[in-house]
Motif scaffolding. Structure first.
Motif, PDB file in Angstrom:
ATOM      1  N   VAL A 192      25.123 -38.318 -42.154  1.00  0.00           N
ATOM      2  CA  VAL A 192      25.738 -39.773 -42.272  1.00  0.00           C
ATOM      3  C   VAL A 192      26.049 -39.871 -43.644  1.00  0.00           C
ATOM      4  O   VAL A 192      25.163 -38.664 -44.253  1.00  0.00           O
ATOM      5  CB  VAL A 192      24.914 -40.991 -42.144  1.00  0.00           C
ATOM      6  CG1 VAL A 192      25.652 -42.301 -42.166  1.00  0.00           C
ATOM      7  CG2 VAL A 192      24.253 -40.754 -40.623  1.00  0.00           C
ATOM      8  N   THR A 204      23.526 -46.795 -43.905  1.00  0.00           N
ATOM      9  CA  THR A 204      25.020 -46.290 -43.810  1.00  0.00           C
ATOM     10  C   THR A 204      25.921 -45.899 -43.998  1.00  0.00           C
ATOM     11  O   THR A 204      26.830 -46.202 -45.608  1.00  0.00           O
ATOM     12  CB  THR A 204      25.214 -48.403 -43.662  1.00  0.00           C
ATOM     13  OG1 THR A 204      24.333 -48.974 -43.045  1.00  0.00           O
ATOM     14  CG2 THR A 204      26.813 -48.281 -42.106  1.00  0.00           C
ATOM     15  N   LEU A 214      30.697 -45.926 -37.612  1.00  0.00           N
ATOM     16  CA  LEU A 214      29.740 -46.418 -38.482  1.00  0.00           C
ATOM     17  C   LEU A 214      28.208 -45.788 -37.875  1.00  0.00           C
ATOM     18  O   LEU A 214      27.966 -46.930 -36.783  1.00  0.00           O
ATOM     19  CB  LEU A 214      29.643 -47.720 -39.590  1.00  0.00           C
ATOM     20  CG  LEU A 214      31.125 -47.110 -39.882  1.00  0.00           C
ATOM     21  CD1 LEU A 214      31.181 -48.789 -40.460  1.00  0.00           C
ATOM     22  CD2 LEU A 214      31.024 -46.879 -41.539  1.00  0.00           C
ATOM     23  N   GLY A 215      26.978 -45.671 -38.877  1.00  0.00           N
ATOM     24  CA  GLY A 215      25.922 -45.885 -38.266  1.00  0.00           C
ATOM     25  C   GLY A 215      25.099 -45.553 -39.045  1.00  0.00           C
ATOM     26  O   GLY A 215      24.979 -44.775 -40.553  1.00  0.00           O
ATOM     27  N   THR A 216      23.337 -45.447 -38.643  1.00  0.00           N
ATOM     28  CA  THR A 216      22.194 -44.893 -39.937  1.00  0.00           C
ATOM     29  C   THR A 216      21.623 -44.045 -38.824  1.00  0.00           C
ATOM     30  O   THR A 216      21.782 -43.822 -37.766  1.00  0.00           O
ATOM     31  CB  THR A 216      21.775 -46.134 -40.198  1.00  0.00           C
ATOM     32  OG1 THR A 216      21.394 -46.778 -39.109  1.00  0.00           O
ATOM     33  CG2 THR A 216      22.266 -47.117 -40.658  1.00  0.00           C
ATOM     34  N   LEU A 233      26.650 -48.403 -35.280  1.00  0.00           N
ATOM     35  CA  LEU A 233      26.849 -50.035 -35.425  1.00  0.00           C
ATOM     36  C   LEU A 233      27.810 -50.539 -35.601  1.00  0.00           C
ATOM     37  O   LEU A 233      27.981 -51.856 -34.189  1.00  0.00           O
ATOM     38  CB  LEU A 233      26.269 -50.220 -37.186  1.00  0.00           C
ATOM     39  CG  LEU A 233      24.716 -49.944 -37.337  1.00  0.00           C
ATOM     40  CD1 LEU A 233      25.343 -50.598 -39.136  1.00  0.00           C
ATOM     41  CD2 LEU A 233      24.225 -50.491 -37.135  1.00  0.00           C
ATOM     42  N   GLU A 255      34.047 -47.094 -36.791  1.00  0.00           N
ATOM     43  CA  GLU A 255      34.691 -47.970 -38.801  1.00  0.00           C
ATOM     44  C   GLU A 255      35.914 -48.994 -38.293  1.00  0.00           C
ATOM     45  O   GLU A 255      35.783 -50.110 -39.727  1.00  0.00           O
ATOM     46  CB  GLU A 255      35.241 -46.908 -39.427  1.00  0.00           C
ATOM     47  CG  GLU A 255      35.605 -47.447 -40.442  1.00  0.00           C
ATOM     48  CD  GLU A 255      37.183 -47.834 -41.530  1.00  0.00           C
ATOM     49  OE1 GLU A 255      36.614 -48.456 -42.510  1.00  0.00           O
ATOM     50  OE2 GLU A 255      37.686 -47.544 -40.044  1.00  0.00           O
ATOM     51  N   MET A 257      34.844 -53.024 -38.394  1.00  0.00           N
ATOM     52  CA  MET A 257      33.141 -52.803 -38.367  1.00  0.00           C
ATOM     53  C   MET A 257      33.916 -54.743 -39.120  1.00  0.00           C
ATOM     54  O   MET A 257      35.657 -55.200 -40.014  1.00  0.00           O
ATOM     55  CB  MET A 257      33.548 -52.062 -40.370  1.00  0.00           C
ATOM     56  CG  MET A 257      34.491 -51.638 -41.424  1.00  0.00           C
ATOM     57  SD  MET A 257      33.882 -51.246 -42.991  1.00  0.00           S
ATOM     58  CE  MET A 257      32.491 -52.602 -43.425  1.00  0.00           C
ATOM     59  N   SER A 285      26.040 -55.987 -37.520  1.00  0.00           N
ATOM     60  CA  SER A 285      27.436 -54.590 -36.677  1.00  0.00           C
ATOM     61  C   SER A 285      27.927 -56.065 -35.733  1.00  0.00           C
ATOM     62  O   SER A 285      26.916 -56.283 -35.316  1.00  0.00           O
ATOM     63  CB  SER A 285      25.884 -54.479 -36.052  1.00  0.00           C
ATOM     64  OG  SER A 285      26.252 -53.159 -34.892  1.00  0.00           O
TER      65      SER A 285
END
Length: 542
Positions: free
Chosen positions: A374, A389, A424-426, A436, A439, A442, A447
């Motif tokens: 990430v 994130t 996008l994420g973690t 999530l 991009e 967003m 989310s």
């Protein structure tokens, strides 16, 4: 990441062109049952064995050669969804051409753009595709050297019957790192990208990995394996190679997700392994509750291509009489193949209506095969701490060769060998991937996909919930219901603890534009319901 998976096939010459010849010689025959006859051979009915498929591919290669295809040429295919996309790809590859598989769901203007990038020597299409594009002002036949119409005469096109009768060309081989096939991305944000894969990335890496005898995941000789996906997608190629190598008793192929069409075939050949688009699973939920439930024998459900919502997973896991059924949810992209996957059980989905449903957790990257990190969107080389994130980057040996005719766009997606997924994420401290949003879709501080999950949990009659970001206002929910209505009081109860949202727009299923893989074309939907409104994401990595 470069050696092991190819050993599944040993020294077997398992190439895409002579695939079914090799399977007929070396593997047990597979019974194939189709939801309708192939557009490639409508007179041959809906049942095949492996040897018959090999014969059909050889015959197809002969008429493609008569149309002008050959070593180094390109063959574009655009037609109704069916598994014969794969057979046409095998036939083109057999004579040394590069097949490019294009979905008929691509809008005519975008389809014209893709064909201009491809500059195909031969275009294989159908009358309704050619006529529909012509009515929209796009003459597809002018964008190819020659056009072959599968289902009869069409202006500017050759017919298959007029090309039959020639000799079957010999098999032409190619280098493992030369282009093997071109597929396109979903195109949820505009014109799809054309993704070029090689034998090494598509067959030796992706198909070979899946063809291993994995516990639980692999098909067994006694299985009935069903697939209901977009067969224009690269997944259809890799799945066909690996599934037929595993040689289940029966393969069931459903080109039409309409419940009334799918039900008869699924009931006559109840699957034990089922892979379908998330949107197809949604439409099939009423079948799971019926007296003739066709999912009663499924031990493994597989879902890829898009987010799947907890109520849908729960419905199918409860529909099977197997004691410990599994749902495998994968995350990946056309450019990379699978990046991570996770198995869901009945117990994992026991709690309903919560703020953080479990299907956003997409498990861990495939060990020894994929790495995910990430990164700060402003500084691609800088990773964020666990739990933070950022943009998800992947490193895999199955990464495609690039985007056809868009080299600069491809360069923007790469950073020192890491591919920017645009998601996008973690990453959790134990390494799991939580996606999530895209991009481009967003909304800061939330989310959209998670909120969509919650809406599905709390409003079971909502068939699709889409949240559109709005730069100068609250996110706009678009809800699909069977009759295009929703009780306002139920809506207020469902959003009681959610971030502020605009009043929902409630529509019917057909009002939402979709890609071939069932994904919502969010850009087009925004133009329909929020004309002139801008989103928040930059869209730099789409």
């Amino acid at each position: 990441m470069s050696g092991g998976p190819g050993a599944v096939f040993g020294r077997l010459p398992l190439d895409l062109g002579p695939l079914f010849d090799t399977l007929a010689e070396r593997r047990p025959s597979v019974e194939v049952q189709l939801g309708r006859p192939l557009d490639l051979a409508p007179e041959r009915g809906t049942a095949y064995d492996t040897a018959q498929l090999a014969e059909l591919v050889r015959e197809t290669a002969a008429w493609l050669a008569a149309a002008g295809a050959g070593p180094g040429s390109s063959v574009a295919v655009v037609k109704r969804n069916h598994w014969d996309y794969v057979l046409l790809a095998c036939a083109a590859a057999r004579i040394g051409a590069v097949p490019a598989l294009l979905s008929e769901r691509v809008p005519p203007d975008a389809l014209g753009t893709l064909l201009r990038r491809l500059r195909p020597d031969v275009l294989v299409a159908q009358r309704d595709v050619l006529g529909g594009a012509r009515a929209a002002g796009v003459e597809l036949t002018a964008l190819a050297g020659r056009t072959v119409c599968l289902d009869g005469a069409s202006e500017g096109a050759l017919t298959v019957d007029g090309l039959r009768g020639g000799p079957v060309p010999g098999v032409r081989t190619r280098g493992e790192d030369e282009p093997l096939a071109v597929i396109h991305t979903s195109g949820t944000t505009g014109v799809p990208k054309l993704v070029v894969h090689s034998t090494r990335t598509l067959i030796r890496r992706l198909s070979a990995f899946e063809a291993r005898p994995w516990p639980v995941l692999s098909a067994r000789r006694g299985d009935t394996v069903a697939s209901a996906i977009s067969f224009a997608h690269g997944r259809a190629l890799t799945w066909t190679v690996s599934a037929f190598w595993r040689a289940p008793r029966t393969v069931v192929l459903l080109p039409d997700p309409d419940p009334s069409t799918a039900a008869a075939l699924l009931r006559s050949h109840p699957p034990t392994v089922l892979e379908a688009l998330p949107s197809s699973y949604v439409r099939w939920q009423p079948l799971a509750a019926g007296a003739e439930n066709p999912f009663r024998d499924v031990r493994l459900f597989i879902s890829t291509f898009d987010a799947v919502h907890p109520p849908t997973v729960r419905t199918f896991l409860e529909a099977t009489r197997r004691r410990r059924p599994l749902w495998m949810q994968g995350w990946g992209q056309s450019e990379t193949g699978p990046l991570s996957f996770r198995f869901l059980t009945r117990g994992a989905l026991a709690a309903a209506g919560e703020r953080h449903p479990t299907t956003r957790d997409l498990g861990r990257p495939v060990p020894g095969w994929v790495r995910v990190r990430v990164c700060d969107p402003q500084r691609p080389g800088r990773t964020v701490r666990p739990g933070g994130t950022g943009l998800l980057y992947a490193r895999t040996g199955a990464l495609c060769l690039g985007y056809l005719d868009e080299p600069e766009r491809w360069r923007r997606k790469l950073h020192r060998g890491w591919f920017n997924t645009g998601d996008l994420g973690t990453r959790t401290r134990d390494g799991r991937v939580l996606v999530l949003d895209r991009e481009v879709d967003m909304v800061p501080g939330m989310s959209c996909v998670e909120v969509e999950d919650v809406l599905h949990e709390r409003l079971p009659d909502v068939e699709e919930a889409v949240l559109l970001s709005v730069a100068d206002g609250r996110p706009q929910p678009v809800l699909v219901t069977a009759d295009g209505t929703l009780d306002p009081a139920r809506w207020q109860e469902a959003v009681r603890d959610l971030p502020p949202l605009a009043e929902p727009l409630v529509v019917g299923w057909d009002a939402v534009p979709r890609t071939a893989t069932g994904k919502v074309r969010r850009h087009e939907l925004r133009e329909r319901v929020l004309a002139g409104s801008a989103g928040i994401g930059t869209g730099l990595w789409t």
